[in-house]
Design a protein around this motif. Structure first.
Motif, PDB file in Angstrom:
ATOM      1  N   ALA A  60       0.770  -1.468   0.107  1.00 34.64           N
ATOM      2  CA  ALA A  60       0.207  -0.067  -0.034  1.00 34.64           C
ATOM      3  C   ALA A  60       0.742   1.253   0.464  1.00 34.64           C
ATOM      4  O   ALA A  60       0.698   2.232  -0.679  1.00 34.64           O
ATOM      5  N   MET A  61       2.203   0.674   0.701  1.00 39.20           N
ATOM      6  CA  MET A  61       3.303   2.205   0.628  1.00 39.20           C
ATOM      7  C   MET A  61       3.627   2.414  -0.107  1.00 39.20           C
ATOM      8  O   MET A  61       3.800   3.645  -0.457  1.00 39.20           O
ATOM      9  N   THR A  62       4.091   1.170  -1.415  1.00 38.01           N
ATOM     10  CA  THR A  62       4.697   1.527  -2.337  1.00 38.01           C
ATOM     11  C   THR A  62       3.398   2.064  -3.660  1.00 38.01           C
ATOM     12  O   THR A  62       3.779   2.758  -4.376  1.00 38.01           O
ATOM     13  N   HIS A  63       2.150   1.406  -3.361  1.00 34.89           N
ATOM     14  CA  HIS A  63       1.117   1.671  -4.452  1.00 34.89           C
ATOM     15  C   HIS A  63       1.159   4.103  -3.741  1.00 34.89           C
ATOM     16  O   HIS A  63       0.493   4.912  -4.815  1.00 34.89           O
ATOM     17  N   SER A  64       0.830   3.428  -2.980  1.00 36.47           N
ATOM     18  CA  SER A  64       1.012   5.114  -3.123  1.00 36.47           C
ATOM     19  C   SER A  64       1.799   6.236  -3.128  1.00 36.47           C
ATOM     20  O   SER A  64       1.382   7.154  -3.490  1.00 36.47           O
ATOM     21  N   PHE A  65       3.357   5.494  -2.749  1.00 41.89           N
ATOM     22  CA  PHE A  65       4.288   6.409  -3.476  1.00 41.89           C
ATOM     23  C   PHE A  65       4.273   6.916  -5.508  1.00 41.89           C
ATOM     24  O   PHE A  65       4.243   7.470  -5.507  1.00 41.89           O
ATOM     25  N   ALA A  66       3.466   5.371  -5.960  1.00 40.34           N
ATOM     26  CA  ALA A  66       3.467   5.228  -7.354  1.00 40.34           C
ATOM     27  C   ALA A  66       2.751   6.543  -7.715  1.00 40.34           C
ATOM     28  O   ALA A  66       2.772   6.929  -9.138  1.00 40.34           O
TER      29      ALA A  66
END
Length: 203
Positions: A60-66
């Motif tokens: 979820a963190m990686t998705h948010s960053f992307a």
């Protein structure tokens, strides 16, 4: 829609739901069931894509960053580097509701990173990507002659540190630090190193 496309769409829906739920109630209060309900999928389907809460949080963190978007020049190679850097600063602060949600996720990551090694590595990796993002804009300005030669790494670190510190104050609704003041403070601090006007550009 193919099976692979359906799976990708489901995964994206779950990640979006996870971001919203974590930002709303905090990671410690999140259950897989709550995320599944918010995403409109079964708990079994959620576990098919993410077998643990920790893996879901990291994704979820990686998705948010992307989703923040690292292509703010829209492919316009002639966009002034100062405007590109200003857009990056604008995006790294909680300037709208979507970015405020991202900030809540970052705050959750900061807390987890103090106690969890995997979360710490994730945070450091994401900061490396942010550092490269800012540094790329600075290098572009130096190469074009728009910015004076400078220590790109030091300027990038300064931008990140100021955005973090000032962004927290904005999230707290501190009356001394509004969005405009935060942007102006970041710009005034880095402008001397870049040899540019201290006024924050129109973005």
């Amino acid at each position: 829609m193919t099976k692979a496309e359906r799976a990708l769409e489901t995964r994206e829906r779950i990640l979006k739901a996870a971001c919203e739920v974590i930002a709303d109630i905090g990671f410690e209060n999140v259950s897989m069931r709550k995320v599944a309900e918010h995403a409109g999928v079964s708990k079994a389907l959620l576990h098919y894509h993410f077998d643990t809460r920790e893996k879901l949080f990291a994704e979820a963190m990686t998705h948010s960053f992307a989703q923040t978007g690292t292509d703010l020049d829209g492919g316009d190679a002639d966009l002034p580097a100062a405007v590109l850097l200003a857009r990056i600063v604008h995006t790294m602060l909680p300037t709208d509701q979507e970015l405020r949600q991202d900030w809540k996720l970052w705050q959750e990551l900061w807390v987890r990173a103090q106690r969890d090694e995997a979360a710490r590595h994730l945070a450091v990796d994401l900061y490396d990507q942010l550092h490269a993002w800012v540094g790329g804009a600075v290098e572009r300005g130096v190469a074009s002659g728009e910015f004076t030669p400078c220590d790109v790494a030091a300027v990038s670190t300064l931008v990140l540190a100021l955005c973090d510190g000032l962004g927290i104050r904005v999230m707290l609704a501190d009356p001394r630090v509004g969005l405009s003041a935060a942007q102006a403070t970041v710009w005034a601090a880095v402008a001397p190193a870049l040899g540019i006007a201290p006024a924050f550009p129109e973005v």
